[in-house]
Design a protein around this motif. Structure first.
Motif, PDB file in Angstrom:
ATOM      1  N   PRO A   1      11.635  -4.327  -5.962  1.00  0.00           N
ATOM      2  CA  PRO A   1      10.186  -4.260  -5.726  1.00  0.00           C
ATOM      3  C   PRO A   1       9.645  -5.645  -5.328  1.00  0.00           C
ATOM      4  CG  PRO A   1      10.626  -4.202  -8.071  1.00  0.00           C
ATOM      5  CD  PRO A   1      11.944  -4.189  -7.383  1.00  0.00           C
ATOM      6  N   PRO A   2       8.641  -5.723  -4.442  1.00  0.00           N
ATOM      7  CA  PRO A   2       8.085  -7.012  -4.040  1.00  0.00           C
ATOM      8  C   PRO A   2       7.185  -7.590  -5.136  1.00  0.00           C
ATOM      9  CG  PRO A   2       6.945  -5.259  -2.897  1.00  0.00           C
ATOM     10  CD  PRO A   2       8.034  -4.616  -3.711  1.00  0.00           C
ATOM     11  N   PHE A   3       6.894  -8.875  -4.992  1.00  0.00           N
ATOM     12  CA  PHE A   3       6.014  -9.561  -5.952  1.00  0.00           C
ATOM     13  C   PHE A   3       4.646  -8.885  -5.903  1.00  0.00           C
ATOM     14  CE2 PHE A   3       3.332 -13.415  -6.928  1.00  0.00           C
ATOM     15  CZ  PHE A   3       3.700 -13.509  -8.252  1.00  0.00           C
ATOM     16  N   PRO A   4       4.054  -8.494  -7.072  1.00  0.00           N
ATOM     17  CA  PRO A   4       2.858  -7.643  -7.075  1.00  0.00           C
ATOM     18  C   PRO A   4       1.672  -8.189  -6.272  1.00  0.00           C
ATOM     19  CG  PRO A   4       3.765  -7.747  -9.276  1.00  0.00           C
ATOM     20  CD  PRO A   4       4.575  -8.660  -8.429  1.00  0.00           C
ATOM     21  N   PRO A   5       1.317  -9.459  -6.326  1.00  0.00           N
ATOM     22  CA  PRO A   5       0.165  -9.863  -5.528  1.00  0.00           C
ATOM     23  C   PRO A   5       0.409  -9.746  -4.032  1.00  0.00           C
ATOM     24  CG  PRO A   5       0.578 -11.493  -7.231  1.00  0.00           C
ATOM     25  CD  PRO A   5       1.705 -10.509  -7.262  1.00  0.00           C
ATOM     26  N   PHE A   6       1.644  -9.742  -3.616  1.00  0.00           N
ATOM     27  CA  PHE A   6       1.945  -9.637  -2.179  1.00  0.00           C
ATOM     28  C   PHE A   6       2.281  -8.212  -1.749  1.00  0.00           C
ATOM     29  CE2 PHE A   6       3.488 -14.181  -2.842  1.00  0.00           C
ATOM     30  CZ  PHE A   6       2.264 -14.710  -2.512  1.00  0.00           C
ATOM     31  N   ASP A   7       2.138  -7.314  -2.675  1.00  0.00           N
ATOM     32  CA  ASP A   7       2.450  -5.912  -2.361  1.00  0.00           C
ATOM     33  C   ASP A   7       1.277  -5.335  -1.591  1.00  0.00           C
ATOM     34  OD1 ASP A   7       3.548  -3.437  -2.238  1.00  0.00           O
ATOM     35  OD2 ASP A   7       3.294  -2.977  -4.371  1.00  0.00           O
ATOM     36  N   ARG A   8       1.563  -4.759  -0.402  1.00  0.00           N
ATOM     37  CA  ARG A   8       0.525  -4.246   0.473  1.00  0.00           C
ATOM     38  C   ARG A   8      -0.171  -3.028  -0.107  1.00  0.00           C
ATOM     39  NH1 ARG A   8       2.854  -4.895   6.526  1.00  0.00           N
ATOM     40  NH2 ARG A   8       3.060  -7.124   6.372  1.00  0.00           N
ATOM     41  N   GLU A   9       0.451  -2.377  -0.937  1.00  0.00           N
ATOM     42  CA  GLU A   9      -0.142  -1.163  -1.510  1.00  0.00           C
ATOM     43  C   GLU A   9      -1.215  -1.520  -2.541  1.00  0.00           C
ATOM     44  OE1 GLU A   9       2.888   1.309  -3.100  1.00  0.00           O
ATOM     45  OE2 GLU A   9       3.937   1.434  -1.208  1.00  0.00           O
ATOM     46  N   THR A  10      -1.125  -2.706  -3.161  1.00  0.00           N
ATOM     47  CA  THR A  10      -2.088  -3.065  -4.209  1.00  0.00           C
ATOM     48  C   THR A  10      -3.205  -3.979  -3.685  1.00  0.00           C
ATOM     49  OG1 THR A  10      -0.768  -4.966  -4.875  1.00  0.00           O
ATOM     50  CG2 THR A  10      -0.377  -2.884  -6.042  1.00  0.00           C
ATOM     51  N   PHE A  11      -3.197  -4.323  -2.393  1.00  0.00           N
ATOM     52  CA  PHE A  11      -4.249  -5.188  -1.837  1.00  0.00           C
ATOM     53  C   PHE A  11      -5.651  -4.620  -2.031  1.00  0.00           C
ATOM     54  CE2 PHE A  11      -2.026  -8.052   1.521  1.00  0.00           C
ATOM     55  CZ  PHE A  11      -1.730  -8.965   0.526  1.00  0.00           C
ATOM     56  N   PRO A  12      -5.927  -3.366  -1.698  1.00  0.00           N
ATOM     57  CA  PRO A  12      -7.309  -2.868  -1.837  1.00  0.00           C
ATOM     58  C   PRO A  12      -7.792  -2.907  -3.291  1.00  0.00           C
ATOM     59  CG  PRO A  12      -6.062  -1.377  -0.444  1.00  0.00           C
ATOM     60  CD  PRO A  12      -5.092  -2.381  -0.993  1.00  0.00           C
ATOM     61  N   SER A  13      -6.972  -2.551  -4.239  1.00  0.00           N
ATOM     62  CA  SER A  13      -7.423  -2.573  -5.633  1.00  0.00           C
ATOM     63  C   SER A  13      -7.608  -4.023  -6.108  1.00  0.00           C
ATOM     64  CB  SER A  13      -6.442  -1.827  -6.523  1.00  0.00           C
ATOM     65  OG  SER A  13      -5.212  -2.498  -6.596  1.00  0.00           O
ATOM     66  N   GLN A  14      -6.737  -4.908  -5.643  1.00  0.00           N
ATOM     67  CA  GLN A  14      -6.889  -6.313  -6.013  1.00  0.00           C
ATOM     68  C   GLN A  14      -8.186  -6.888  -5.449  1.00  0.00           C
ATOM     69  OE1 GLN A  14      -3.480  -8.616  -4.863  1.00  0.00           O
ATOM     70  NE2 GLN A  14      -2.072  -7.407  -6.105  1.00  0.00           N
ATOM     71  N   LEU A  15      -8.510  -6.541  -4.205  1.00  0.00           N
ATOM     72  CA  LEU A  15      -9.752  -7.014  -3.595  1.00  0.00           C
ATOM     73  C   LEU A  15     -10.958  -6.435  -4.324  1.00  0.00           C
ATOM     74  CD1 LEU A  15      -8.951  -6.944   0.239  1.00  0.00           C
ATOM     75  CD2 LEU A  15      -9.185  -8.919  -1.253  1.00  0.00           C
ATOM     76  N   LEU A  16     -10.860  -5.164  -4.738  1.00  0.00           N
ATOM     77  CA  LEU A  16     -11.954  -4.542  -5.477  1.00  0.00           C
ATOM     78  C   LEU A  16     -12.168  -5.265  -6.804  1.00  0.00           C
ATOM     79  CD1 LEU A  16     -14.015  -2.216  -5.897  1.00  0.00           C
ATOM     80  CD2 LEU A  16     -12.151  -1.023  -7.059  1.00  0.00           C
TER      81      LEU A  16
END
Length: 178
Positions: free
Chosen positions: A15-30
């Protein structure tokens, strides 16, 4: 054991490093926006008004201190001017007292000198009177001695004393005068 090498890498396909995971970008930005908004609200409603209040109080305190310093500076300037005026007046009074003292001393010295002059002149007059009396007594003695000496000289030269003592005394007096 010599062939074992320690690896710190993650094997490919993990699995990729969580902050760089493209799937979690929108929730991180929110959540970034929510956290920023909450922090902004807390700072603007709680912390910044307190900081502003502290800064305002500090400015007021500094302004009050500056006003007090200006007032004290004015008071000290007035006090210094009054001190210098008093010092000048004291110097003037001291000079007047000194001048008065010098004049009084000079007057006392002059009075003492005059009194001494009077005493000395009186003593000089008394001494001159005594000298004149002594001179007159000496002159009368000289006339008597000269008369006696003349009679003795005449008696020795002529073999006899002159008969008139008054004539010899008158001749001696004429000789002494001129």
């Amino acid at each position: 054991m010599a062939n074992e090498i320690a690896h710190t890498e993650i094997p490919a396909g993990g699995p990729p490093f969580p902050p760089f995971d493209r799937e979690t970008f929108p929730s991180q930005l929110l959540w970034l926006a929510v956290a920023f908004a909450a922090l902004y609200v807390m700072m603007s409603r709680l912390a910044l008004p307190r900081v502003d209040l502290i800064l305002t109080k500090r400015r007021q305190h500094i302004a009050g201190d500056l006003c007090e310093a200006e007032r004290l500076k004015g008071d000290s300037s007035i006090a210094i001017a009054a001190y210098e005026e008093e010092l000048a007046q004291a110097r003037i009074r001291a000079q007047a007292l000194f001048s008065e003292f010098c004049q009084r001393q000079a007057a006392e010295e002059e009075a003492g000198r005059k009194a001494l002059d009077v005493r000395l002149n009186r003593r000089i007059a008394e001494a001159e009177e005594r000298i004149a009396t002594a001179k007159a007594a000496a002159m009368s003695n000289i006339r008597g001695i000269a008369t006696e000496a003349t009679i003795a000289i005449v008696a020795r030269l002529t073999g006899g004393a002159p008969s008139d003592r008054r004539t010899v005394s008158a001749a001696v007096g004429k000789a002494l005068q001129g």
